[in-house]
Design a protein around this motif. Structure first.
Motif, PDB file in Angstrom:
ATOM      1  N   ALA A  21       0.845  -1.182   0.000  1.00 32.06           N
ATOM      2  CA  ALA A  21       0.000   0.000   0.000  1.00 32.06           C
ATOM      3  C   ALA A  21       0.884   1.237   0.000  1.00 32.06           C
ATOM      4  N   ASN A 154       1.016   7.077  10.469  1.00 30.62           N
ATOM      5  CA  ASN A 154       0.503   5.710  10.301  1.00 30.62           C
ATOM      6  C   ASN A 154       1.110   4.770  11.331  1.00 30.62           C
ATOM      7  N   GLN A 186      -4.727   3.666   6.805  1.00 31.55           N
ATOM      8  CA  GLN A 186      -5.549   2.712   6.056  1.00 31.55           C
ATOM      9  C   GLN A 186      -6.856   2.386   6.788  1.00 31.55           C
ATOM     10  N   ASN A 187      -6.937   2.745   8.065  1.00 33.67           N
ATOM     11  CA  ASN A 187      -8.111   2.411   8.882  1.00 33.67           C
ATOM     12  C   ASN A 187      -8.518   3.631   9.710  1.00 33.67           C
ATOM     13  N   GLY A 200      -6.320   9.480   5.618  1.00 32.14           N
ATOM     14  CA  GLY A 200      -7.158   8.294   5.502  1.00 32.14           C
ATOM     15  C   GLY A 200      -8.359   8.456   4.601  1.00 32.14           C
ATOM     16  N   TYR A 203      -9.204   5.904   2.123  1.00 32.48           N
ATOM     17  CA  TYR A 203      -9.584   4.591   2.635  1.00 32.48           C
ATOM     18  C   TYR A 203     -10.914   4.627   3.394  1.00 32.48           C
ATOM     19  N   ARG A 206     -14.913   1.696   2.534  1.00 32.59           N
ATOM     20  CA  ARG A 206     -14.445   0.400   3.005  1.00 32.59           C
ATOM     21  C   ARG A 206     -14.689  -0.728   2.014  1.00 32.59           C
ATOM     22  N   VAL A 208     -13.043  -0.596  -0.611  1.00 31.35           N
ATOM     23  CA  VAL A 208     -11.682  -0.660  -1.136  1.00 31.35           C
ATOM     24  C   VAL A 208     -10.950  -1.832  -0.485  1.00 31.35           C
ATOM     25  N   GLN A 209     -10.139  -2.505  -1.260  1.00 32.29           N
ATOM     26  CA  GLN A 209      -9.294  -3.583  -0.748  1.00 32.29           C
ATOM     27  C   GLN A 209      -7.837  -3.186  -0.974  1.00 32.29           C
ATOM     28  N   ALA A 210      -7.112  -2.960   0.096  1.00 31.03           N
ATOM     29  CA  ALA A 210      -5.712  -2.555  -0.015  1.00 31.03           C
ATOM     30  C   ALA A 210      -4.935  -3.125   1.160  1.00 31.03           C
ATOM     31  N   MET A 213      -5.409  -2.620   5.286  1.00 32.46           N
ATOM     32  CA  MET A 213      -6.778  -2.302   5.690  1.00 32.46           C
ATOM     33  C   MET A 213      -7.368  -3.455   6.505  1.00 32.46           C
ATOM     34  N   HIS A 215     -11.022  -5.309   7.583  1.00 34.59           N
ATOM     35  CA  HIS A 215     -12.414  -5.452   7.166  1.00 34.59           C
ATOM     36  C   HIS A 215     -13.133  -6.430   8.093  1.00 34.59           C
TER      37      HIS A 215
END
Length: 249
Positions: A21, A154, A186-187, A200, A203, A206, A208-210, A213, A215
């Motif tokens: 990422a 981060n 990312q979160n 952020g 991102y 949600r 999005v897939q990276a 992250m 989920h």
């Protein structure tokens, strides 16, 4: 309470297959206190022309220690001060291995309540097994205990004696050492159109897939659930996707 030292060693793959990422802004170089066994495998000598034996994969090591004097000095007046709801004797220094966004193993530090230190060590053990990428794990004191600066970098962190944002006089769960924030960029924390940290925003969606992250139902959420911790992504009024706590708050 006697000093507690926990050492774990489990094998993991040497290289992450997933792409990296885009990391959040850098604020400070990693500062690791405590010691960990070397993560790099020892080269195996080979005879020219003979089959090559692949070296063993890197290993994860983690430890839980009473807060040493130099770290106490660093924390005092920053993440901890007189009047905080827990004393330094109630806290422990964790040194944990983790996979960076560069696909390499690293070591980092965070501080947590002694009653939850072993459980958190098990969680980071699991994240290492999963090759879940983490940008950095540093003491929040390396950022002057400034939560905004730590998030902007981060930084994954735990203890920080501070009030809940927007609620002066009300202790955050981090003030007790029983909450952790993972990859804040990312979160991010999201309420409507509000996103924190600002980096952020990309991102907040949600779907999005990276890498990095978190989920619902994924391996990170499951690892924390296994030790009884709750994910802030399930909060109602605002979603705190970086946040896990032992209390559900």
């Amino acid at each position: 309470m006697v000093a507690m030292v926990v050492a774990l060693a489990v094998c993991v793959g040497a290289t992450m297959a997933a792409g990296c990422a885009v990391p959040g802004p850098k604020a400070a170089p990693p500062v690791t206190r405590g010691t960990l066994p070397a993560t790099a495998p020892t080269p195996v000598p080979t005879v020219p022309g003979s089959p090559t034996t692949p070296p063993p994969p890197p290993t994860f090591s983690g430890s839980v220690d009473v807060i040493p004097a130099d770290v106490r000095d660093l924390m005092t007046g920053r993440s901890w001060r007189l009047g905080c709801p827990v004393g330094l004797d109630d806290l422990r220094l964790l040194t944990v291995g983790y996979w960076g966004f560069d696909g390499q193993p690293h070591a980092g530090n965070l501080v947590a309540h002694r009653d939850h230190a072993a459980a958190l060590l098990a969680v980071f053990h699991s994240l290492f097994d999963q090759h879940f990428p983490i940008e950095r794990i540093q003491l929040v004191d390396d950022f002057g205990a400034d939560d905004a600066a730590s998030m902007a970098a981060n930084n994954t962190s735990a203890f920080n004696c501070r009030a809940i944002d927007g609620h002066p006089g009300v202790w955050s769960e981090h003030s007790y050492g029983w909450a952790v924030d993972i990859n804040p960029v990312q979160n991010p924390w999201v309420r409507g159109t509000q996103v924190d940290p600002p980096a952020g925003v990309a991102y907040a969606d949600r779907s999005v897939q990276a890498p990095g992250m978190i989920h619902a139902g994924d391996g990170v959420v499951q690892a924390f659930a296994a030790v009884g911790w709750t994910w802030g992504g399930t909060f109602r009024s605002a979603q705190d996707y970086q946040h896990f706590s032992a209390t559900g708050r």
